[in-house]
Scaffold this motif. Structure first.
Motif, PDB file in Angstrom:
ATOM      1  N   ASN A  11       0.747  -1.079   0.063  1.00 20.87           N
ATOM      2  CA  ASN A  11      -0.255  -0.170  -0.198  1.00 20.87           C
ATOM      3  C   ASN A  11       0.762   1.331   0.167  1.00 20.87           C
ATOM      4  O   ASN A  11       0.063   2.557  -0.190  1.00 20.87           O
ATOM      5  CB  ASN A  11      -0.971   0.101   0.961  1.00 20.87           C
ATOM      6  N   LEU A  52       2.667  -7.108   9.516  1.00 20.39           N
ATOM      7  CA  LEU A  52       4.401  -7.806   9.657  1.00 20.39           C
ATOM      8  C   LEU A  52       5.151  -8.149  11.511  1.00 20.39           C
ATOM      9  O   LEU A  52       5.865  -8.065  11.472  1.00 20.39           O
ATOM     10  CB  LEU A  52       5.546  -6.782   9.272  1.00 20.39           C
ATOM     11  N   SER A  73       9.893  -4.187   0.991  1.00 18.86           N
ATOM     12  CA  SER A  73       9.444  -2.296   1.154  1.00 18.86           C
ATOM     13  C   SER A  73       8.729  -2.502   2.746  1.00 18.86           C
ATOM     14  O   SER A  73       9.037  -0.803   2.804  1.00 18.86           O
ATOM     15  CB  SER A  73       9.398  -2.320  -0.099  1.00 18.86           C
ATOM     16  N   VAL A 168      12.793   9.629  -2.153  1.00 21.78           N
ATOM     17  CA  VAL A 168      11.734   9.385  -3.162  1.00 21.78           C
ATOM     18  C   VAL A 168      10.823   9.778  -2.921  1.00 21.78           C
ATOM     19  O   VAL A 168       9.833  10.041  -2.023  1.00 21.78           O
ATOM     20  CB  VAL A 168      10.953   7.755  -2.042  1.00 21.78           C
ATOM     21  N   SER A 176      -0.507   7.210   3.426  1.00 18.91           N
ATOM     22  CA  SER A 176      -0.139   7.408   4.429  1.00 18.91           C
ATOM     23  C   SER A 176       0.515   8.623   4.567  1.00 18.91           C
ATOM     24  O   SER A 176       0.387   9.216   6.347  1.00 18.91           O
ATOM     25  CB  SER A 176       0.075   5.843   4.784  1.00 18.91           C
ATOM     26  N   ARG A 177       1.374   9.175   4.082  1.00 17.00           N
ATOM     27  CA  ARG A 177       2.569   9.734   4.040  1.00 17.00           C
ATOM     28  C   ARG A 177       2.593  11.282   2.422  1.00 17.00           C
ATOM     29  O   ARG A 177       2.372  10.021   1.880  1.00 17.00           O
ATOM     30  CB  ARG A 177       3.578   9.782   5.087  1.00 17.00           C
TER      31      ARG A 177
HETATM   32  N1  LIG Z   1      10.789   7.309   1.330  1.00 11.78           N
HETATM   33  C1  LIG Z   1      11.576   7.613   1.366  1.00 11.78           C
HETATM   34  O1  LIG Z   1      11.600   8.689   1.079  1.00 11.78           O
HETATM   35  C2  LIG Z   1      11.970   6.613   1.221  1.00 11.78           C
HETATM   36  C3  LIG Z   1      13.865   6.648   1.882  1.00 11.78           C
HETATM   37  C4  LIG Z   1      14.566   5.829   2.172  1.00 11.78           C
HETATM   38  C5  LIG Z   1      14.306   4.682   2.307  1.00 11.78           C
HETATM   39  N2  LIG Z   1      12.497   4.349   2.165  1.00 11.78           N
HETATM   40  C6  LIG Z   1      12.424   3.242   2.423  1.00 11.78           C
HETATM   41  O2  LIG Z   1      11.552   2.808   0.933  1.00 11.78           O
HETATM   42  C7  LIG Z   1      10.286   1.588   1.652  1.00 11.78           C
HETATM   43  C8  LIG Z   1       9.284   2.012   1.052  1.00 11.78           C
HETATM   44  O3  LIG Z   1       9.350   3.334   1.068  1.00 11.78           O
HETATM   45  P1  LIG Z   1       8.241   4.561   1.274  1.00 11.78           P
HETATM   46  O4  LIG Z   1       8.154   5.902   0.570  1.00 11.78           O
HETATM   47  O5  LIG Z   1       6.864   3.080   0.673  1.00 11.78           O
HETATM   48  O6  LIG Z   1       7.018   3.724   2.493  1.00 11.78           O
HETATM   49  P2  LIG Z   1       5.654   3.970   2.604  1.00 11.78           P
HETATM   50  O7  LIG Z   1       4.759   4.958   1.913  1.00 11.78           O
HETATM   51  O8  LIG Z   1       5.711   4.830   4.180  1.00 11.78           O
HETATM   52  O9  LIG Z   1       5.349   2.386   2.436  1.00 11.78           O
HETATM   53  C9  LIG Z   1       4.991   1.744   4.095  1.00 11.78           C
HETATM   54  C10 LIG Z   1       4.701   0.549   4.194  1.00 11.78           C
HETATM   55  O10 LIG Z   1       4.677  -0.764   4.977  1.00 11.78           O
HETATM   56  C11 LIG Z   1       3.919  -0.563   6.208  1.00 11.78           C
HETATM   57  N3  LIG Z   1       3.270  -1.060   7.424  1.00 11.78           N
HETATM   58  C12 LIG Z   1       4.150  -0.276   8.186  1.00 11.78           C
HETATM   59  N4  LIG Z   1       3.567  -1.144   8.687  1.00 11.78           N
HETATM   60  C13 LIG Z   1       3.700  -2.359   8.854  1.00 11.78           C
HETATM   61  C14 LIG Z   1       3.465  -3.762   9.098  1.00 11.78           C
HETATM   62  N5  LIG Z   1       3.829  -3.340  10.463  1.00 11.78           N
HETATM   63  N6  LIG Z   1       2.236  -4.808   8.598  1.00 11.78           N
HETATM   64  C15 LIG Z   1       2.395  -4.142   7.440  1.00 11.78           C
HETATM   65  N7  LIG Z   1       2.385  -3.284   6.576  1.00 11.78           N
HETATM   66  C16 LIG Z   1       3.213  -2.317   7.822  1.00 11.78           C
HETATM   67  C17 LIG Z   1       2.821   1.052   5.553  1.00 11.78           C
HETATM   68  O11 LIG Z   1       1.292   0.835   6.285  1.00 11.78           O
HETATM   69  P3  LIG Z   1       0.243   1.300   5.857  1.00 11.78           P
HETATM   70  O12 LIG Z   1       0.061   2.007   4.768  1.00 11.78           O
HETATM   71  O13 LIG Z   1      -0.644   1.002   6.554  1.00 11.78           O
HETATM   72  O14 LIG Z   1       0.595   2.641   6.763  1.00 11.78           O
HETATM   73  C18 LIG Z   1       3.369   1.372   4.428  1.00 11.78           C
HETATM   74  O15 LIG Z   1       2.295   1.127   3.267  1.00 11.78           O
HETATM   75  C19 LIG Z   1      10.357   1.270   3.166  1.00 11.78           C
HETATM   76  O16 LIG Z   1      11.494   0.101   3.894  1.00 11.78           O
HETATM   77  C20 LIG Z   1      10.888   2.731   3.564  1.00 11.78           C
HETATM   78  O17 LIG Z   1      12.082   3.189   5.053  1.00 11.78           O
HETATM   79  C21 LIG Z   1      11.865   4.988   1.677  1.00 11.78           C
END
Ligand SMILES: NC(=O)c1ccc[n+]([C@@H]2O[C@H](COP(=O)([O-])OP(=O)(O)OC[C@H]3O[C@@H](n4cnc5c(N)ncnc54)[C@H](OP(=O)(O)O)[C@@H]3O)[C@@H](O)[C@H]2O)c1
Length: 299
Positions: A11, A52, A73, A168, A176-177
């Protein structure tokens, strides 16, 4: 035989971009997992609602799906949340990675890809290479560092890729953010005055480039650590300024400030950004220019 690919965090921003790019790919069967209901809501994949933080649910999921590839992810990705809820941050970012990779070993998963962050680096240096010393400035970075380390200990039992990315941006459904690009456009188009940090260095990443790079990584079975980000170096202020110019928004509403202006809990590294040559050479990772990507995101 089609490869079964399981995506956690489906998601999220990266998760949905992966689903968009893979749902019509004839060479794979896609399994998506997120917390609660599916928010991408399209055809071409099977969705599982899994929290998770529950180890039993993780083991059941992997035993049921028996994936060939796992793209992990999902994360507690907001720095402030990790500072406020450290136990949960460890559960989601570190322990879930441990359990998921153990389940992968038990079920003969061929390739495990973990998405990590530029926040494993201190931010003193900037333009980091894969082998540079890690020293996270905040708790989020520490949980990811610990996850990286426990995966390094399993590389003799499982083919593992650690993909670090940086600031990103993009747009997906029911997010969600937010991210800097969407926030900047919203505020300026509503005539709001904004302070934007101009002393942090990043190589911002278009989410579809990141997703395509992750796909190339598993399709070429490239293991090891890879840095995937944009190729251009910007401060957050510069990103919003370019957007304001392109969309004729009022730049007078913007004030450039130093990161220290904000009393954020959870220190951000000052200078990150990545050298991305290893991914370019390893699996032909390609980047969209910032201007081009911005038009795709905001169109
Ligand atoms: N965005 C950035 O700038 C950035 C930079 C460096 C690294 N990263 C890494 O890249 C990856 C993808 O980032 P993203 O931007 O796609 O992050 P994101 O939009 O916050 O997506 C992370 C997802 O993980 C889910 N999640 C959180 N807790 C969970 C749980 N207990 N069980 C199951 N699912 C859970 C969230 O669910 P909900 O939607 O319900 O909250 C969300 O959908 C992450 O590992 C992040 O740490 C991101």
């Amino acid at each position: 035989m089609k490869n079964k690919v399981l995506i956690t965090g489906s998601n999220g921003l990266l998760g949905q971009s992966l689903l968009k790019l893979l749902k019509n790919d004839e060479s794979v069967n896609i399994y998506a997992t997120g917390r609660g209901e599916d928010r991408f809501l399209e055809n071409g994949y099977t969705y599982h609602d899994v929290d998770l933080t529950n180890g039993d649910e993780i083991h059941q999921l992997i035993a049921d799906v028996k994936p060939d590839v796992i793209i992990h992810s999902a994360a507690m990705s907001r720095v402030e949340d990790c500072e406020d809820y450290p136990d949960l941050a460890v559960k989601v970012n570190t322990e879930a990675t441990d359990i998921l990779s153990d389940a992968a070993i038990q079920n003969n998963v061929q390739h495990f890809l973990f998405i990590s962050t530029d926040f494993v680096f201190s931010g003193d240096q900037g333009m980091y290479k894969e082998e540079d010393e890690r020293n996270p400035p905040n708790f989020y970075g520490q949980t990811k560092l610990r996850a990286e380390n426990l995966l390094f200990d399993k590389t003799d039992q499982l083919k593992i890729s650690i993909i670090r990315t940086c600031l990103v941006y993009g747009q997906v459904k029911d997010m969600s953010r937010s991210n800097i690009m969407l926030w900047g456009r919203k505020m300026l188009s509503e005539g709001m005055e904004i302070k934007v940090v101009n002393d942090q260095i990043r190589t911002p990443t278009f989410v579809d480039d990141l997703a395509q790079g992750v796909i190339q990584c598993f399709k070429t079975r490239s293991e090891g650590v890879y840095h995937l980000s944009g190729a251009e170096v910007f401060t957050p202020y510069k990103m919003v300024e370019i957007m304001a110019d392109e969309y004729k928004l009022d730049k007078k509403l913007m004030t450039a400030v130093n990161a220290s202006t904000f009393k954020e809990h959870g220190k951000r590294p000052l200078k990150t950004g990545f050298i991305i040559d290893k991914a370019k050479q390893g699996f032909n990772y390609q980047t969209t220019t910032f201007i081009e990507a911005m038009k795709k995101v905001l169109s």
